[in-house]
Design a protein around this motif. Structure first.
Motif, PDB file in Angstrom:
ATOM      1  N   GLN A  17     -10.506   0.821   6.601  1.00  0.00           N
ATOM      2  CA  GLN A  17      -8.904   0.905   7.284  1.00  0.00           C
ATOM      3  C   GLN A  17      -8.723   2.307   8.128  1.00  0.00           C
ATOM      4  OE1 GLN A  17      -5.494   1.980   4.777  1.00  0.00           O
ATOM      5  NE2 GLN A  17      -4.378   0.218   5.579  1.00  0.00           N
TER       6      GLN A  17
ATOM      7  N   ARG B  15      -4.642   1.159  10.839  1.00  0.00           N
ATOM      8  CA  ARG B  15      -4.329   0.483   9.636  1.00  0.00           C
ATOM      9  C   ARG B  15      -4.677  -0.954   9.422  1.00  0.00           C
ATOM     10  NH1 ARG B  15       2.041   0.680   9.923  1.00  0.00           N
ATOM     11  NH2 ARG B  15       1.944  -1.358  10.682  1.00  0.00           N
ATOM     12  N   GLN B  16      -5.419  -1.466  10.334  1.00  0.00           N
ATOM     13  CA  GLN B  16      -6.029  -2.920  10.139  1.00  0.00           C
ATOM     14  C   GLN B  16      -6.832  -2.639   9.086  1.00  0.00           C
ATOM     15  OE1 GLN B  16      -5.166  -5.592  11.918  1.00  0.00           O
ATOM     16  NE2 GLN B  16      -6.212  -6.886  10.475  1.00  0.00           N
ATOM     17  N   MET B  17      -7.198  -3.574   8.254  1.00  0.00           N
ATOM     18  CA  MET B  17      -8.186  -3.726   7.228  1.00  0.00           C
ATOM     19  C   MET B  17      -9.327  -4.681   7.386  1.00  0.00           C
ATOM     20  SD  MET B  17      -6.929  -2.143   4.275  1.00  0.00           S
ATOM     21  CE  MET B  17      -7.897  -2.831   3.038  1.00  0.00           C
TER      22      MET B  17
ATOM     23  N   GLN C  19       0.824  -1.030   0.086  1.00  0.00           N
ATOM     24  CA  GLN C  19      -0.002  -0.082   0.073  1.00  0.00           C
ATOM     25  C   GLN C  19       0.879   1.288  -0.047  1.00  0.00           C
ATOM     26  OE1 GLN C  19      -2.487   0.915   3.523  1.00  0.00           O
ATOM     27  NE2 GLN C  19      -3.936   1.835   2.238  1.00  0.00           N
TER      28      GLN C  19
ATOM     29  N   PHE D  81       1.209  -5.725   3.583  1.00  0.00           N
ATOM     30  CA  PHE D  81       0.043  -6.582   4.266  1.00  0.00           C
ATOM     31  C   PHE D  81      -0.071  -7.820   3.753  1.00  0.00           C
ATOM     32  CE2 PHE D  81      -2.313  -3.472   6.754  1.00  0.00           C
ATOM     33  CZ  PHE D  81      -2.109  -2.217   6.082  1.00  0.00           C
TER      34      PHE D  81
ATOM     35  N   PHE E 294      -6.722  -9.780   7.041  1.00  0.00           N
ATOM     36  CA  PHE E 294      -5.557  -9.295   6.942  1.00  0.00           C
ATOM     37  C   PHE E 294      -4.663  -9.384   8.094  1.00  0.00           C
ATOM     38  CE2 PHE E 294      -5.719  -7.466   2.622  1.00  0.00           C
ATOM     39  CZ  PHE E 294      -6.938  -7.320   2.394  1.00  0.00           C
ATOM     40  N   GLY E 295      -3.296  -9.200   7.990  1.00  0.00           N
ATOM     41  CA  GLY E 295      -2.453  -9.010   8.979  1.00  0.00           C
ATOM     42  C   GLY E 295      -2.616  -7.336   9.354  1.00  0.00           C
ATOM     43  N   PRO E 296      -1.499  -7.194  10.184  1.00  0.00           N
ATOM     44  CA  PRO E 296      -1.612  -5.726  10.863  1.00  0.00           C
ATOM     45  C   PRO E 296      -0.674  -4.779   9.944  1.00  0.00           C
ATOM     46  CG  PRO E 296      -0.134  -7.025  12.363  1.00  0.00           C
ATOM     47  CD  PRO E 296      -0.916  -7.879  11.443  1.00  0.00           C
TER      48      PRO E 296
END
Lengths: 112, 115
Positions: free
Chosen positions: B39, B43-45, A37, A90, A103-105
């Motif tokens: 988000q 930052r977590q999706m 990103q 990510f 998703f991970g952090p």
């Protein structure tokens, strides 16, 4: 359940250095993904692994390699880091037949 | 190839108001899924809502609903009774049904809910 974990959370590299980003999931998912990103942009797919033992290129694979070590782990390697690879990375996973990705952090990587 | 476009870089509304985020997409495939991800600053999706293209009925999840116009290739998100916790970047995304679920994302809309 920890879900999807990524290490490290932050990393600063000098141009030309190499490093590996680690990702692990404990949900027994078949598929795993790496995205990046950049500011002002959505996530873009770098590589993915549809199942253990397989990997395929995504939209922006240049400069990266991946390894699906086992069903749990999917690593992303930068062999020679460049400033253009400064980004947030990510990892995600999904179970077979499901549209939902977890998703991970994220890992914030800066290349100077 | 698939593309997703979000034409609103930023939006701002007052708490409790209703807000609609726009998304258009392009694909030559007939079977696909559409998603809205949130988000927050962490930052977590977070998956907000998803829509199967073969379903005509619009998806809803509590205060979140979509307006899916397949012919127009439009997929907007409506947030009703907005709350301060809705402040976040919102991404529209698409994946095909066949093969691995590779997501293609839009550029995002930064939504701010003001008290």
């Amino acid at each position: 359940n920890a879900g999807v974990t990524q290490t490290p959370k932050f990393q600063v590299l000098k141009t030309g250095q190499s490093m590996t980003l680690q990702c692990a999931q404990d949900m027994n998912h078949n598929s795993m993904y790496w995205y990046r990103q950049d500011p002002g942009m959505g996530l873009r797919l770098i590589y993915y692994s549809a199942s253990e033992g397989t990997t395929d290129k995504g939209e922006v694979p240049n400069g990266y390699n991946v390894s699906r070590l086992n069903k749990r782990e999917f690593s992303l390697r930068l062999e020679s880091a460049a400033p253009s690879q400064t980004s947030v990375y990510f990892c995600a996973s999904s179970e077979e037949g499901s549209t939902r990705q977890y998703f991970g952090p994220g890992t914030r990587l800066t290349v100077t | 190839a698939q593309t997703v476009t979000q034409s609103q870089p930023e939006m701002s509304v007052q708490e409790a108001e209703t807000v609609t985020l726009s998304c258009t997409y392009d694909t030559s495939e007939n079977n696909y899924y559409l998603f809205w991800y949130k988000q927050p600053p962490s930052r977590q999706m977070i998956l907000v809502i998803r829509q199967e293209a073969y379903k005509q009925q619009n998806a809803t999840e509590n205060r979140f609903s979509v307006n899916f116009q397949k012919a127009a290739k439009s997929f907007s998100l409506k947030i009703s009774d907005s709350q301060l916790g809705d402040t976040a970047m919102y991404f529209c995304a698409l994946s095909l049904i066949q093969g691995a679920q590779k997501l293609v994302f839009g550029q995002g809309t930064r939504l701010t809910i003001n008290p």
